[in-house]
Motif scaffolding. Sequence first.
Motif, PDB file in Angstrom:
ATOM      1  N   GLY A  22      20.057  17.301  -1.860  1.00 45.17           N
ATOM      2  CA  GLY A  22      20.142  17.069  -3.813  1.00 45.17           C
ATOM      3  C   GLY A  22      20.716  15.633  -3.851  1.00 45.17           C
ATOM      4  N   MET A  23      22.666  15.547  -3.488  1.00 48.18           N
ATOM      5  CA  MET A  23      23.192  14.583  -3.383  1.00 48.18           C
ATOM      6  C   MET A  23      22.372  13.050  -3.506  1.00 48.18           C
ATOM      7  N   SER A  24      21.244  12.815  -2.644  1.00 50.32           N
ATOM      8  CA  SER A  24      20.727  11.348  -2.326  1.00 50.32           C
ATOM      9  C   SER A  24      19.344  12.002  -2.243  1.00 50.32           C
ATOM     10  N   PHE A  25      18.806  13.081  -2.283  1.00 54.87           N
ATOM     11  CA  PHE A  25      17.502  13.044  -2.112  1.00 54.87           C
ATOM     12  C   PHE A  25      16.625  13.938  -2.803  1.00 54.87           C
ATOM     13  N   ALA A  26      15.238  13.507  -2.948  1.00 53.79           N
ATOM     14  CA  ALA A  26      13.782  14.899  -4.511  1.00 53.79           C
ATOM     15  C   ALA A  26      14.983  15.085  -5.258  1.00 53.79           C
ATOM     16  N   TYR A  27      15.094  14.966  -5.585  1.00 54.26           N
ATOM     17  CA  TYR A  27      15.444  16.314  -7.042  1.00 54.26           C
ATOM     18  C   TYR A  27      16.367  15.056  -8.379  1.00 54.26           C
ATOM     19  N   GLY A  28      15.875  13.498  -8.001  1.00 55.69           N
ATOM     20  CA  GLY A  28      15.936  12.788  -8.603  1.00 55.69           C
ATOM     21  C   GLY A  28      17.564  12.000  -8.552  1.00 55.69           C
ATOM     22  N   GLY A  29      17.618  11.508  -9.313  1.00 57.94           N
ATOM     23  CA  GLY A  29      18.684  10.305  -9.532  1.00 57.94           C
ATOM     24  C   GLY A  29      20.871  11.419  -9.592  1.00 57.94           C
ATOM     25  N   ALA A  30      21.621  10.608  -9.094  1.00 54.87           N
ATOM     26  CA  ALA A  30      22.479  11.560  -8.376  1.00 54.87           C
ATOM     27  C   ALA A  30      23.757  10.646  -8.932  1.00 54.87           C
ATOM     28  N   ASP A  31      24.801  11.110  -9.541  1.00 55.94           N
ATOM     29  CA  ASP A  31      26.248  10.632  -9.991  1.00 55.94           C
ATOM     30  C   ASP A  31      26.572  10.088  -8.084  1.00 55.94           C
ATOM     31  N   GLU A  32      27.023   9.323  -7.598  1.00 53.04           N
ATOM     32  CA  GLU A  32      27.458   9.307  -6.785  1.00 53.04           C
ATOM     33  C   GLU A  32      28.962  10.007  -6.754  1.00 53.04           C
ATOM     34  N   ALA A  33      29.827   9.356  -7.887  1.00 54.18           N
ATOM     35  CA  ALA A  33      31.139   9.889  -8.008  1.00 54.18           C
ATOM     36  C   ALA A  33      31.155  11.426  -8.527  1.00 54.18           C
ATOM     37  N   GLU A  34      29.986  11.950  -8.729  1.00 60.18           N
ATOM     38  CA  GLU A  34      30.182  13.412  -9.361  1.00 60.18           C
ATOM     39  C   GLU A  34      29.969  14.010  -7.715  1.00 60.18           C
ATOM     40  N   TYR A  56      17.128  12.901   4.280  1.00 56.60           N
ATOM     41  CA  TYR A  56      17.582  13.164   2.910  1.00 56.60           C
ATOM     42  C   TYR A  56      18.197  11.782   2.710  1.00 56.60           C
ATOM     43  N   GLY A  57      17.584  10.953   2.450  1.00 57.71           N
ATOM     44  CA  GLY A  57      17.103   9.540   1.698  1.00 57.71           C
ATOM     45  C   GLY A  57      16.332   8.914   2.198  1.00 57.71           C
ATOM     46  N   PRO A  58      15.516   8.602   2.903  1.00 56.84           N
ATOM     47  CA  PRO A  58      16.537   8.719   3.801  1.00 56.84           C
ATOM     48  C   PRO A  58      18.193   7.877   4.408  1.00 56.84           C
ATOM     49  N   TYR A  59      18.244   9.151   5.609  1.00 57.79           N
ATOM     50  CA  TYR A  59      19.794   8.270   5.676  1.00 57.79           C
ATOM     51  C   TYR A  59      21.009   8.129   5.204  1.00 57.79           C
ATOM     52  N   ALA A  60      20.820   7.944   3.302  1.00 53.42           N
ATOM     53  CA  ALA A  60      21.671   7.992   2.390  1.00 53.42           C
ATOM     54  C   ALA A  60      22.714   9.149   2.761  1.00 53.42           C
ATOM     55  N   ASN A  61      22.496   9.874   2.687  1.00 51.98           N
ATOM     56  CA  ASN A  61      23.216  11.926   2.565  1.00 51.98           C
ATOM     57  C   ASN A  61      24.239  11.685   4.092  1.00 51.98           C
ATOM     58  N   GLU A  62      23.653  10.982   4.681  1.00 48.59           N
ATOM     59  CA  GLU A  62      24.844  11.353   6.242  1.00 48.59           C
ATOM     60  C   GLU A  62      25.735   9.919   5.548  1.00 48.59           C
ATOM     61  N   GLU A  63      25.057   9.613   5.332  1.00 50.42           N
ATOM     62  CA  GLU A  63      26.710   8.053   4.745  1.00 50.42           C
ATOM     63  C   GLU A  63      27.274   8.250   3.361  1.00 50.42           C
ATOM     64  N   LEU A  64      26.955   9.546   2.593  1.00 47.00           N
ATOM     65  CA  LEU A  64      27.547  10.058   1.495  1.00 47.00           C
ATOM     66  C   LEU A  64      28.621  10.840   1.825  1.00 47.00           C
ATOM     67  N   LEU A  65      28.082  11.601   2.824  1.00 45.10           N
ATOM     68  CA  LEU A  65      29.051  13.015   3.625  1.00 45.10           C
ATOM     69  C   LEU A  65      30.521  12.098   4.685  1.00 45.10           C
ATOM     70  N   ALA A  66      29.819  11.265   5.189  1.00 48.01           N
ATOM     71  CA  ALA A  66      31.008  10.190   5.808  1.00 48.01           C
ATOM     72  C   ALA A  66      32.175  10.263   4.727  1.00 48.01           C
ATOM     73  N   ARG A  67      31.755   8.751   4.043  1.00 47.11           N
ATOM     74  CA  ARG A  67      32.720   8.417   2.532  1.00 47.11           C
ATOM     75  C   ARG A  67      33.336   9.516   1.888  1.00 47.11           C
ATOM     76  N   ALA A  68      32.770  10.649   1.701  1.00 42.34           N
ATOM     77  CA  ALA A  68      33.463  11.839   1.061  1.00 42.34           C
ATOM     78  C   ALA A  68      34.801  12.464   2.016  1.00 42.34           C
ATOM     79  N   LEU A  69      33.828  13.053   2.817  1.00 40.43           N
ATOM     80  CA  LEU A  69      34.361  13.566   3.596  1.00 40.43           C
ATOM     81  C   LEU A  69      35.102  13.360   5.115  1.00 40.43           C
ATOM     82  N   ARG A  70      35.372  11.942   4.798  1.00 42.60           N
ATOM     83  CA  ARG A  70      37.096  11.619   5.696  1.00 42.60           C
ATOM     84  C   ARG A  70      37.826  11.532   6.672  1.00 42.60           C
ATOM     85  N   GLY A  71      38.501  11.690   6.874  1.00 43.49           N
ATOM     86  CA  GLY A  71      39.590  12.090   7.006  1.00 43.49           C
ATOM     87  C   GLY A  71      39.462  13.915   7.071  1.00 43.49           C
ATOM     88  N   LEU A  72      38.664  14.685   6.418  1.00 42.24           N
ATOM     89  CA  LEU A  72      38.842  16.066   6.789  1.00 42.24           C
ATOM     90  C   LEU A  72      37.773  16.980   7.975  1.00 42.24           C
TER      91      LEU A  72
END
Length: 332
Positions: A22-34, A56-72
Amino acid sequence: MKTRTLGSTGLSVSAIGLGCMGMSFAYGGADEAESIRTLHRAVELGVTMFDTAEVYGPYANEELLARALRGLRGKVSIATKFGFRIGAQGQGMQRVTGVDSRPAQLRAAVEGSLARLGVETIDLLYQHRVDPALPIEDVVGVMADLVREGKVLHLGLSEASATTLRRACAVHPIAALQSEYSLWSRDVEDEVLPACRALGVGFVPYSPLGRGFLTGQLGSTATLATDDYRRGLPRFQDEALRANAPLVARLEQLAAARGVSAAQLALGWLLAQGEQIVPIPGVRRLVHLEQNVAATQLVLSAAELAAIAAAVPRGAVRGARYGEQEMGMVGL
């Protein structure tokens, strides 16, 4: 955070995961920072299982996780999925033109996911939907090759039947089967969950809160974004929502008596169905994340579990969970 082990392959994860769709797909626009704040807070709270997919996106959700979880990388497990044919035109599900698990397509999907996630190995790779044109043995055989090549650690299936799961396990250990499961979607209790227990396969329920319905906060489609995927689902048509409202009202009554939310009670019931079960509720906001994580501490008595199940009995929910075309892709 308590942990649970998915399958006999030893994949240990938090008792509750996070569905990131839902952060990137299916449920309407989401705030990336949030969304990123929510992902970071999930890690702080001990969540280690993050679920995404190339579609999911397609593709955008994987990219979001990469940005958010980098280093973890050492603190989290990321599950992703392949298996849909994704076209070049349209938005969201409009780009899905069918299923495709042919070897070349499977390998291309995995290479794409590795690149977008910014990792060398996928922790858990699911076939998103069974491809009826291919024997499951052949598909899992290619997935097993990817394990041997070091590109994938653990294998999973999504919305597969018990028969398909047994055939898959004969080729390579399956860590998890992911399918919809909640108080308002309980078909997996007949054959799939018993097969998972017998085969030593973990079970990952998606939409464990009925795509938001079991929270008690959704009484009409008028509150949904115009491009929200749920607007097209049978259970979210206004007539069905009205018919199902008494079910969630009874759940809310039980929750109030226990001093928790309806969502927490629904998750507590689900977690009590077996130690091999790891729900992945989808959230975009911190407050919902923290409420869901708190549900892992809820201990319910046998009497309470029976009362919850009786409040939303099997067969009482009005409307199918998917439309005809998507229902044709499940249980294969």
